[in-house]
Design a protein around this motif. Structure first.
Motif, mmCIF file in Angstrom:
data_model
loop_
_atom_site.group_PDB
_atom_site.id
_atom_site.type_symbol
_atom_site.label_atom_id
_atom_site.label_comp_id
_atom_site.label_asym_id
_atom_site.label_seq_id
_atom_site.Cartn_x
_atom_site.Cartn_y
_atom_site.Cartn_z
ATOM 1 N N THR A 85 47.037 64.510 21.882
ATOM 2 C CA THR A 85 45.842 64.716 22.353
ATOM 3 C C THR A 85 45.067 63.780 23.103
ATOM 4 N N PHE A 140 47.223 62.675 26.295
ATOM 5 C CA PHE A 140 47.149 63.723 27.341
ATOM 6 C C PHE A 140 45.625 63.611 28.036
ATOM 7 N N LYS A 160 45.928 60.388 30.292
ATOM 8 C CA LYS A 160 46.737 60.656 31.296
ATOM 9 C C LYS A 160 46.041 61.476 32.411
ATOM 10 N N HIS A 161 45.414 62.596 31.966
ATOM 11 C CA HIS A 161 44.619 63.472 32.669
ATOM 12 C C HIS A 161 43.637 62.771 33.488
#
Length: 107
Positions: free
Chosen positions: A28, A31, A34-35
């Motif tokens: 998580t 993620f 990177k998001h």
């Protein structure tokens, strides 16, 4: 549900859910990292694109303004030249009165 079955399920599911949670936390975090990096890059590109667009708009407005100023300047110069060529309304009357003889002189 029987208490012994509930205890057995909790003993089996407890460690499984714990490992799942510990495994999901790094995934998580990666993620989310990177998001948000991708989203930040998208916003930077969008801002750069809008910056170019606003520069183009500003340049177009400056061109229009200079054309408008040139047109107004030429109009003002034309009007001032006409004004110089025109005689004031009082001038011909004073000149004519000095040139034309009075009625007493005509008789």
């Amino acid at each position: 549900m029987d208490p012994s079955i509930a205890k057995a399920i909790s003993e089996v599911l407890g460690p499984f859910l714990g490992l799942l949670a510990l495994g999901a936390i790094p995934v998580t975090l990666m993620f989310l990292t990177k998001h948000f990096k991708l989203r930040t890059r998208e916003l930077e590109l969008e801002a750069e694109l809008h910056g170019r667009d606003s520069q183009a708009r500003l340049q177009a407005m400056e061109t229009r303004l200079s054309a408008l100023e040139g047109a107004l300047t030429s109009i003002v110069q034309t009007i001032s030249r006409r004004h110089e060529l025109m005689q004031p309304p009082d001038a011909p009357l004073t000149q004519e009165s000095s040139r034309t003889p009075s009625l007493s002189q005509v008789k």
